[in-house]
Design a protein around this motif. Structure first.
Motif, short mmCIF file in Angstrom:
data_model
loop_
_atom_site.label_atom_id
_atom_site.label_comp_id
_atom_site.label_asym_id
_atom_site.label_seq_id
_atom_site.Cartn_x
_atom_site.Cartn_y
_atom_site.Cartn_z
N HIS A 97 0.84 -1.21 0.00
CA HIS A 97 0.00 0.00 0.00
C HIS A 97 0.87 1.26 0.00
CE1 HIS A 97 -3.31 -2.71 0.78
NE2 HIS A 97 -2.64 -3.20 1.82
N TRP A 98 1.94 1.25 -0.80
CA TRP A 98 2.91 2.33 -0.77
C TRP A 98 2.32 3.67 -1.20
CZ3 TRP A 98 4.19 5.07 -5.14
CH2 TRP A 98 3.82 4.52 -6.36
N GLN A 99 1.25 3.65 -1.98
CA GLN A 99 0.67 4.91 -2.45
C GLN A 99 -0.17 5.61 -1.38
OE1 GLN A 99 -1.21 3.34 -5.99
NE2 GLN A 99 0.37 4.30 -7.26
N THR A 100 -0.65 4.85 -0.40
CA THR A 100 -1.58 5.45 0.56
C THR A 100 -1.07 5.44 2.00
OG1 THR A 100 -2.69 3.31 0.78
CG2 THR A 100 -3.60 4.86 -0.84
N GLU A 101 -0.04 4.68 2.29
CA GLU A 101 0.47 4.60 3.66
C GLU A 101 1.92 5.05 3.71
OE1 GLU A 101 -0.11 0.73 5.31
OE2 GLU A 101 -2.21 0.64 4.70
N GLN A 102 2.33 5.53 4.90
CA GLN A 102 3.73 5.92 5.04
C GLN A 102 4.62 4.70 5.02
OE1 GLN A 102 4.35 8.32 8.49
NE2 GLN A 102 3.10 9.99 7.73
N ARG A 103 5.83 4.92 4.58
CA ARG A 103 6.77 3.80 4.49
C ARG A 103 7.63 3.76 5.71
NH1 ARG A 103 6.26 5.53 -1.12
NH2 ARG A 103 7.25 7.40 -0.61
#
Length: 78
Positions: free
Chosen positions: A72-78
């Motif tokens: 979910h890299w587009q919506t959550e922090q890494r």
């Protein structure tokens, strides 16, 4: 970085300064191409690789593993 017969090279692939005995350069100045990101990681990698060459350790085998990417890299922090 390159072969000893290339007039544009200062160090050989073992990080030894061409034409100077007993001197190695192991930092980001030996990169054959300019890195367009943070230099910390590549500089550490060059240092570790040079240390292995100096200590004559067997290099690790090549790996073609895919890097892990958070699903979910587009919506959550890494």
């Amino acid at each position: 970085m390159g072969s000893a017969d290339d007039p544009d090279c200062v160090v050989d692939p073992q990080c030894r300064v061409i034409g100077v005995d007993g001197l190695r350069v192991v930092d980001s100045s030996i990169f054959p191409e300019i890195t367009n990101g943070n230099l910390n990681g590549p500089s550490i990698m060059v240092g570790e690789k040079a240390a292995d060459m100096i200590l004559e350790r067997t290099p690790l085998p090549a790996s073609n593993l895919e890097p892990w990417i958070h699903p979910h890299w587009q919506t959550e922090q890494r």
